[in-house]
Design an enzyme around this catalytic site. Structure first.
Site, mmCIF file in Angstrom:
data_model
loop_
_atom_site.group_PDB
_atom_site.id
_atom_site.type_symbol
_atom_site.label_atom_id
_atom_site.label_comp_id
_atom_site.label_asym_id
_atom_site.label_seq_id
_atom_site.Cartn_x
_atom_site.Cartn_y
_atom_site.Cartn_z
ATOM 1 N N LYS A 80 20.101 2.437 17.851
ATOM 2 C CA LYS A 80 18.847 3.045 17.396
ATOM 3 C C LYS A 80 18.044 1.955 16.714
ATOM 4 O O LYS A 80 18.618 0.957 16.241
ATOM 5 C CB LYS A 80 19.161 4.157 16.383
ATOM 6 N N GLY A 182 7.983 24.177 21.598
ATOM 7 C CA GLY A 182 7.346 22.892 21.894
ATOM 8 C C GLY A 182 7.710 22.458 23.301
ATOM 9 O O GLY A 182 7.866 23.279 24.205
ATOM 10 N N HIS A 183 7.892 21.146 23.481
ATOM 11 C CA HIS A 183 8.177 20.618 24.820
ATOM 12 C C HIS A 183 9.436 21.234 25.416
ATOM 13 O O HIS A 183 9.430 21.705 26.551
ATOM 14 C CB HIS A 183 8.346 19.097 24.753
ATOM 15 N N VAL A 184 10.530 21.234 24.650
ATOM 16 C CA VAL A 184 11.796 21.768 25.188
ATOM 17 C C VAL A 184 11.763 23.295 25.198
ATOM 18 O O VAL A 184 12.088 23.935 26.205
ATOM 19 C CB VAL A 184 13.008 21.281 24.355
HETATM 20 P P1 NAD Z 1 8.150 19.369 19.944
HETATM 21 O O1 NAD Z 1 7.561 18.665 18.782
HETATM 22 O O2 NAD Z 1 7.437 19.341 21.240
HETATM 23 O O3 NAD Z 1 8.350 20.925 19.583
HETATM 24 C C1 NAD Z 1 8.807 21.365 18.372
HETATM 25 C C2 NAD Z 1 8.142 22.713 18.106
HETATM 26 O O4 NAD Z 1 8.696 23.272 16.934
HETATM 27 C C3 NAD Z 1 6.635 22.632 17.889
HETATM 28 O O5 NAD Z 1 5.996 23.606 18.685
HETATM 29 C C4 NAD Z 1 6.465 22.906 16.394
HETATM 30 O O6 NAD Z 1 5.253 23.569 16.096
HETATM 31 C C5 NAD Z 1 7.655 23.800 16.136
HETATM 32 N N1 NAD Z 1 8.119 23.795 14.753
HETATM 33 C C6 NAD Z 1 8.145 22.759 13.874
HETATM 34 N N2 NAD Z 1 8.675 23.157 12.709
HETATM 35 C C7 NAD Z 1 9.004 24.457 12.863
HETATM 36 C C8 NAD Z 1 9.584 25.420 12.023
HETATM 37 N N3 NAD Z 1 9.940 25.125 10.769
HETATM 38 N N4 NAD Z 1 9.783 26.649 12.536
HETATM 39 C C9 NAD Z 1 9.420 26.968 13.792
HETATM 40 N N5 NAD Z 1 8.856 26.101 14.630
HETATM 41 C C10 NAD Z 1 8.630 24.880 14.160
HETATM 42 O O7 NAD Z 1 9.646 18.833 20.076
HETATM 43 P P2 NAD Z 1 10.582 18.937 21.329
HETATM 44 O O8 NAD Z 1 10.480 17.701 22.120
HETATM 45 O O9 NAD Z 1 10.418 20.253 21.992
HETATM 46 O O10 NAD Z 1 12.022 18.863 20.609
HETATM 47 C C11 NAD Z 1 12.512 19.984 19.915
HETATM 48 C C12 NAD Z 1 13.837 19.622 19.244
HETATM 49 O O11 NAD Z 1 14.785 19.196 20.229
HETATM 50 C C13 NAD Z 1 13.755 18.461 18.247
HETATM 51 O O12 NAD Z 1 14.683 18.666 17.218
HETATM 52 C C14 NAD Z 1 14.160 17.265 19.070
HETATM 53 O O13 NAD Z 1 14.688 16.227 18.252
HETATM 54 C C15 NAD Z 1 15.241 17.885 19.940
HETATM 55 N N6 NAD Z 1 15.465 17.172 21.206
HETATM 56 C C16 NAD Z 1 14.449 17.027 22.081
HETATM 57 C C17 NAD Z 1 14.673 16.366 23.294
HETATM 58 C C18 NAD Z 1 13.572 16.209 24.312
HETATM 59 O O14 NAD Z 1 13.881 15.881 25.464
HETATM 60 N N7 NAD Z 1 12.329 16.431 23.962
HETATM 61 C C19 NAD Z 1 15.944 15.854 23.576
HETATM 62 C C20 NAD Z 1 16.988 16.038 22.659
HETATM 63 C C21 NAD Z 1 16.721 16.710 21.467
#
Ligand code: NAD
Length: 375
Positions: A80, A182-184
């Site tokens: 990292k 969000g994205h996932v």
């Molecule tokens: P993102 O930022 O696109 O989505 C996160 C969502 O959560 C947003 O819509 C935000 O408004 C919402 N949010 C933030 N705080 C909140 C709360 N307290 N209560 C409710 N909603 C809240 O992120 P993402 O890429 O979708 O990732 C989501 C999680 O998965 C993160 O923890 C990330 O580290 C983990 N993750 C993502 C990936 C990936 O491929 N994107 C891979 C492994 C792990």
């Protein structure tokens, strides 16, 4: 903070401090373990208050990457990096190209990617200085947004959990609450809707909820209430640390299975609390490994089908982890840590045997060359 002591206690191989007064870059690259392959892990840009906070973070996160790659069955080690600075005001081409040169200097021992505070476009600046970077856009030959692959892996992990608890992996009519669209989260909702699940969603950003709720017929829930729902699965897909002393007493779900990183505020304590309550917890770094699987495939010449198939294997991997936790009567995070450690230990001893045999052969050759009559 004693650097060598911190490295030794977590088993780190190498920590590199990079300083470039011209661009203002201050970065730390931590390589935890390269037994399985080069250390891959994202580059986080964060305005750390103290340098020791940055060091702590990079050591903690790089170790996590070793475990994640090991459980996912990838030929990757854990690494990292962190750039100390404000990602809103300090980002520019010079800074990331400077970072890219430091990554290049490690000759492939560390491979970087985007993370909190960095983006695909930042990684494209890094790419101009080094080939040891992943997560660049599909247009430039990269793997693009990993979220759909993470969502698929999480979906398959949910099926494995449901199979373990209810004896069938069908998600039809299962009640599932998703925190964070969000994205996932949004991709996950689509997959679960197609599988016939009954969905409840929450997000702090209400604008994100409306279109998803309408398209996939989900019930929108207040963010504080999502913990209390009487559902089969609670899927944290937003922030880390949300399974804690305050939220655990509220939970009525049978399973916690979501994509968010570091869901348990205290891994040991809260893992044990969930076991005692009879709530099955899918260790986050096992179920959300789809994103890492996606970038790993980029290193081999990106093939979407291959990445998706590997993400589907999370079903099998998680089933093995859950079964071993049950056999040994330990919380699931302990079982997944052991699974990772055993794989690393196994490959390490295999490598030692290879090196040992090679040395032996060289010695044998030297002896026969020195004594040709013994041939
Ligand atoms: P993102 O930022 O696109 O989505 C996160 C969502 O959560 C947003 O819509 C935000 O408004 C919402 N949010 C933030 N705080 C909140 C709360 N307290 N209560 C409710 N909603 C809240 O992120 P993402 O890429 O979708 O990732 C989501 C999680 O998965 C993160 O923890 C990330 O580290 C983990 N993750 C993502 C990936 C990936 O491929 N994107 C891979 C492994 C792990």
């Amino acid at each position: 903070m004693e650097v060598f002591e911190s490295m030794e206690s977590r088993g780190h191989e190498q920590v590199v401090f990079s300083n470039d007064p011209i661009t203002g870059l201050k970065a730390i690259i931590a390589i935890h373990d390269t037994t399985l392959g080069p250390a891959l892990g994202g580059c986080r840009m964060w305005n750390y208050k103290k340098e020791s906070d940055a060091l702590k973070d990079v050591l903690r996160l790089s170790k996590g990457m070793t475990y994640k790659a090991a459980v996912a069955g990838l030929d990757l080690g854990g690494g990292k990096s962190v750039i100390i600075g404000d990602s809103k005001t300090m980002k520019n081409e010079y800074l990331f190209r400077s970072f890219g040169r430091f990554v290049q200097g490690l000759g492939g021992r560390y491979i970087t990617a985007e993370d909190v505070g960095t983006s695909v476009s930042d990684m494209e600046w890094v790419r101009r200085e080094t080939k040891y970077v992943t997560g660049i856009s599909r247009a430039l030959g990269g793997s693009g947004d990993p979220s759909p692959v993470t969502a698929l892996g999480t979906f398959m992990g949910m099926k494995a959990c449901v199979n373990k608890v209810f004896g069938s992996d069908s998600l039809k009519d299962r009640k599932i609450a998703i925190q964070g669209i969000g994205h996932v989260g949004a991709h996950l909702v689509e997959l679960l809707h197609k599988a016939g699940a009954k969905l409840y969603i929450s997000d702090i950003d209400e604008e994100k909820l409306k279109p998803v709720a309408k398209k996939y017929r989900c019930k929108v829930v207040n963010n504080d209430k999502i913990y209390e729902l009487d559902v089969d699965i609670f899927a944290p897909c937003a922030m880390g640390g949300i399974i804690n002393d305050e939220t655990i007493p509220k939970l009525k779900c049978a399973i916690i299975a979501g994509a968010a990183n570091n869901q348990l505020e205290k891994e040991k304590k809260h893992g044990k609390d969930l076991l005692d309550l009879g709530i099955l917890y899918a260790p986050d770094y096992v179920i959300n490994a789809g994103g890492l699987i996606n970038v790993y495939n980029e290193l081999q010449g990106y093939n979407r089908e291959r990445a998706l198939t590997q993400a589907e294997d999370i079903y099998q991997i998680l089933t093995e982890v859950l079964n071993s936790a049950e056999r040994e009567g330990v919380p699931t995070p302990i079982a997944s840590n052991r699974y990772a450690e055993e794989r690393i230990k196994g490959i390490r001893s295999l490598k030692k045997t290879f090196i040992g045999e090679r040395k032996l052969n060289i010695e044998r050759r030297k002896i026969t060359e020195a004594n040709p009559e013994k041939r």
